[in-house]
Write a protein that holds these residues in place. Structure first.
Motif, PDB file in Angstrom:
ATOM      1  N   HIS A   1     -13.218   8.334 -26.457  1.00 14.37           N
ATOM      2  CA  HIS A   1     -12.167   9.328 -26.714  1.00 14.37           C
ATOM      3  C   HIS A   1     -11.035   9.191 -25.699  1.00 14.37           C
ATOM      4  O   HIS A   1      -9.854   9.130 -26.059  1.00 14.37           O
ATOM      5  N   ASP A   2     -11.380   9.151 -24.410  1.00 13.71           N
ATOM      6  CA  ASP A   2     -10.351   9.035 -23.378  1.00 13.71           C
ATOM      7  C   ASP A   2      -9.612   7.705 -23.478  1.00 13.71           C
ATOM      8  O   ASP A   2      -8.392   7.650 -23.304  1.00 13.71           O
ATOM      9  N   PHE A   3     -10.335   6.651 -23.788  1.00 16.02           N
ATOM     10  CA  PHE A   3      -9.705   5.348 -23.978  1.00 16.02           C
ATOM     11  C   PHE A   3      -8.658   5.432 -25.091  1.00 16.02           C
ATOM     12  O   PHE A   3      -7.531   4.949 -24.937  1.00 16.02           O
ATOM     13  N   GLU A   4      -9.018   6.047 -26.206  1.00 13.70           N
ATOM     14  CA  GLU A   4      -8.093   6.137 -27.337  1.00 13.70           C
ATOM     15  C   GLU A   4      -6.878   7.012 -27.018  1.00 13.70           C
ATOM     16  O   GLU A   4      -5.757   6.709 -27.445  1.00 13.70           O
ATOM     17  N   VAL A   5      -7.080   8.083 -26.265  1.00 13.44           N
ATOM     18  CA  VAL A   5      -5.953   8.939 -25.858  1.00 13.44           C
ATOM     19  C   VAL A   5      -4.950   8.106 -25.053  1.00 13.44           C
ATOM     20  O   VAL A   5      -3.735   8.133 -25.306  1.00 13.44           O
ATOM     21  N   ILE A   6      -5.457   7.351 -24.088  1.00 16.66           N
ATOM     22  CA  ILE A   6      -4.578   6.563 -23.226  1.00 16.66           C
ATOM     23  C   ILE A   6      -3.963   5.406 -24.002  1.00 16.66           C
ATOM     24  O   ILE A   6      -2.757   5.166 -23.914  1.00 16.66           O
ATOM     25  N   ARG A   7      -4.772   4.702 -24.785  1.00 18.38           N
ATOM     26  CA  ARG A   7      -4.241   3.569 -25.551  1.00 18.38           C
ATOM     27  C   ARG A   7      -3.145   4.024 -26.506  1.00 18.38           C
ATOM     28  O   ARG A   7      -2.121   3.351 -26.653  1.00 18.38           O
ATOM     29  N   SER A   8      -3.328   5.156 -27.130  1.00 16.09           N
ATOM     30  CA  SER A   8      -2.304   5.675 -28.027  1.00 16.09           C
ATOM     31  C   SER A   8      -1.003   5.944 -27.288  1.00 16.09           C
ATOM     32  O   SER A   8       0.089   5.626 -27.776  1.00 16.09           O
ATOM     33  N   ALA A   9      -1.109   6.514 -26.096  1.00 17.05           N
ATOM     34  CA  ALA A   9       0.093   6.796 -25.305  1.00 17.05           C
ATOM     35  C   ALA A   9       0.794   5.507 -24.844  1.00 17.05           C
ATOM     36  O   ALA A   9       2.005   5.508 -24.621  1.00 17.05           O
ATOM     37  N   MET A  10       0.029   4.417 -24.725  1.00 16.64           N
ATOM     38  CA  MET A  10       0.584   3.145 -24.253  1.00 16.64           C
ATOM     39  C   MET A  10       1.052   2.238 -25.386  1.00 16.64           C
ATOM     40  O   MET A  10       1.642   1.196 -25.119  1.00 16.64           O
TER      41      MET A  10
ATOM     42  N   PRO B   1       2.979   7.694 -18.351  1.00  9.31           N
ATOM     43  CA  PRO B   1       2.690   8.616 -17.243  1.00  9.31           C
ATOM     44  C   PRO B   1       1.422   9.410 -17.532  1.00  9.31           C
ATOM     45  O   PRO B   1       1.143   9.770 -18.680  1.00  9.31           O
ATOM     46  N   ILE B   2       0.661   9.685 -16.483  1.00  3.58           N
ATOM     47  CA  ILE B   2      -0.601  10.394 -16.684  1.00  3.58           C
ATOM     48  C   ILE B   2      -0.411  11.891 -16.918  1.00  3.58           C
ATOM     49  O   ILE B   2      -1.170  12.498 -17.666  1.00  3.58           O
TER      50      ILE B   2
ATOM     51  N   PRO C   1       0.787  -1.228   0.000  1.00  7.47           N
ATOM     52  CA  PRO C   1       0.000   0.000   0.000  1.00  7.47           C
ATOM     53  C   PRO C   1       0.824   1.287   0.000  1.00  7.47           C
ATOM     54  O   PRO C   1       0.302   2.352  -0.275  1.00  7.47           O
ATOM     55  N   ASP C   2       2.116   1.188   0.309  1.00  8.22           N
ATOM     56  CA  ASP C   2       2.896   2.402   0.526  1.00  8.22           C
ATOM     57  C   ASP C   2       4.118   2.539  -0.376  1.00  8.22           C
ATOM     58  O   ASP C   2       5.088   3.198   0.004  1.00  8.22           O
ATOM     59  N   GLY C   3       4.109   1.929  -1.533  1.00 10.31           N
ATOM     60  CA  GLY C   3       5.250   2.030  -2.429  1.00 10.31           C
ATOM     61  C   GLY C   3       5.427   3.436  -2.965  1.00 10.31           C
ATOM     62  O   GLY C   3       4.550   4.293  -2.814  1.00 10.31           O
ATOM     63  N   PRO C   4       6.543   3.678  -3.622  1.00 11.71           N
ATOM     64  CA  PRO C   4       6.788   4.996  -4.200  1.00 11.71           C
ATOM     65  C   PRO C   4       5.712   5.361  -5.225  1.00 11.71           C
ATOM     66  O   PRO C   4       5.180   4.490  -5.920  1.00 11.71           O
ATOM     67  N   PRO C   5       5.391   6.635  -5.340  1.00  6.76           N
ATOM     68  CA  PRO C   5       4.408   7.072  -6.344  1.00  6.76           C
ATOM     69  C   PRO C   5       4.851   6.707  -7.759  1.00  6.76           C
ATOM     70  O   PRO C   5       6.036   6.753  -8.085  1.00  6.76           O
ATOM     71  N   LEU C   6       3.892   6.346  -8.587  1.00 13.23           N
ATOM     72  CA  LEU C   6       4.161   6.026  -9.991  1.00 13.23           C
ATOM     73  C   LEU C   6       3.334   6.922 -10.906  1.00 13.23           C
ATOM     74  O   LEU C   6       3.848   7.492 -11.853  1.00 13.23           O
ATOM     75  N   GLN C   7       2.024   6.997 -10.689  1.00 11.61           N
ATOM     76  CA  GLN C   7       1.107   7.832 -11.448  1.00 11.61           C
ATOM     77  C   GLN C   7       1.199   7.573 -12.962  1.00 11.61           C
ATOM     78  O   GLN C   7       1.442   8.472 -13.753  1.00 11.61           O
ATOM     79  N   ALA C   8       0.968   6.304 -13.330  1.00 11.38           N
ATOM     80  CA  ALA C   8       1.060   5.916 -14.736  1.00 11.38           C
ATOM     81  C   ALA C   8       0.015   4.856 -15.067  1.00 11.38           C
ATOM     82  O   ALA C   8      -0.442   4.114 -14.195  1.00 11.38           O
ATOM     83  N   PHE C   9      -0.331   4.798 -16.349  1.00  8.70           N
ATOM     84  CA  PHE C   9      -1.160   3.717 -16.862  1.00  8.70           C
ATOM     85  C   PHE C   9      -0.214   2.553 -17.129  1.00  8.70           C
ATOM     86  O   PHE C   9       0.817   2.718 -17.777  1.00  8.70           O
TER      87      PHE C   9
ATOM     88  N   ARG D   1      -7.023  19.038  -9.735  1.00  8.90           N
ATOM     89  CA  ARG D   1      -7.296  17.933  -8.808  1.00  8.90           C
ATOM     90  C   ARG D   1      -7.566  16.658  -9.613  1.00  8.90           C
ATOM     91  O   ARG D   1      -8.551  15.967  -9.389  1.00  8.90           O
ATOM     92  N   TRP D   2      -6.667  16.361 -10.527  1.00  6.57           N
ATOM     93  CA  TRP D   2      -6.856  15.289 -11.491  1.00  6.57           C
ATOM     94  C   TRP D   2      -6.950  13.911 -10.831  1.00  6.57           C
ATOM     95  O   TRP D   2      -7.554  13.003 -11.377  1.00  6.57           O
ATOM     96  N   GLY D   3      -6.382  13.718  -9.659  1.00  9.06           N
ATOM     97  CA  GLY D   3      -6.373  12.398  -9.039  1.00  9.06           C
ATOM     98  C   GLY D   3      -7.668  11.986  -8.376  1.00  9.06           C
ATOM     99  O   GLY D   3      -7.843  10.822  -8.006  1.00  9.06           O
TER     100      GLY D   3
END
Length: 138
Positions: A126-135, A95-96, A51-59, A111-113
């Motif tokens: 649309h959001d799915f495609e934005v993220i999938r493209s980045a991945m 990364p997000i 529960p307490d690992g370093p922050p990652l903030q990524a898909f 306050r994106w989180g």
């Protein structure tokens, strides 16, 4: 077809990818029952380890639900989480932060989180495609 975000630490995502499954909300079935075969799930990892690992903030992973019903797995005598079978796709972590301004589900960019606190939530295509493209691997 519905597109979902599942908020899970990277170490737990890796276990799911290796085992071909996903869990949600600490093994509870409610959100998994809303999913159907063919739905897409993108995994967002706020941390490297739970529960307490370093922050990652990524898909960290992307896949498609490949079964018709949630099932229970026996992890320990006192822990039987609900799961869905998944077909995971080849991808790279994304990364997000560079995506925030392009994601409609992030209503308050400062306050994106906030949305990720719900664990699992639906997004639009649309959001799915934005993220999938980045991945997508190069």
């Amino acid at each position: 077809m519905t597109y979902w975000i599942n908020t899970v630490s990277r170490d737990h995502v890796a276990r799911g990818v290796a085992g071909g499954f996903t869990q949600a909300n600490h093994g509870k079935p409610h959100m998994l029952r809303k999913m159907v075969r063919g739905d897409w799930i993108i995994f967002y990892s706020p941390r490297t380890t739970f529960p307490d690992g370093p922050p990652l903030q990524a898909f960290t992973a992307i896949g498609q639900v490949s079964d018709d019903e949630p099932y229970q797995a026996e992890v320990a005598p006192d822990f039987r989480p609900w799961r869905r079978a998944m077909d995971f796709q080849a991808c790279e972590e994304a990364p997000i932060r560079p995506l925030i301004d392009h994601l409609d589900f992030v209503e308050d960019k400062k306050r994106w989180g906030y949305r990720f606190r719900f664990g699992v939530f639906a997004i639009d295509q649309h959001d799915f495609e934005v993220i999938r493209s980045a991945m997508s691997p190069p």
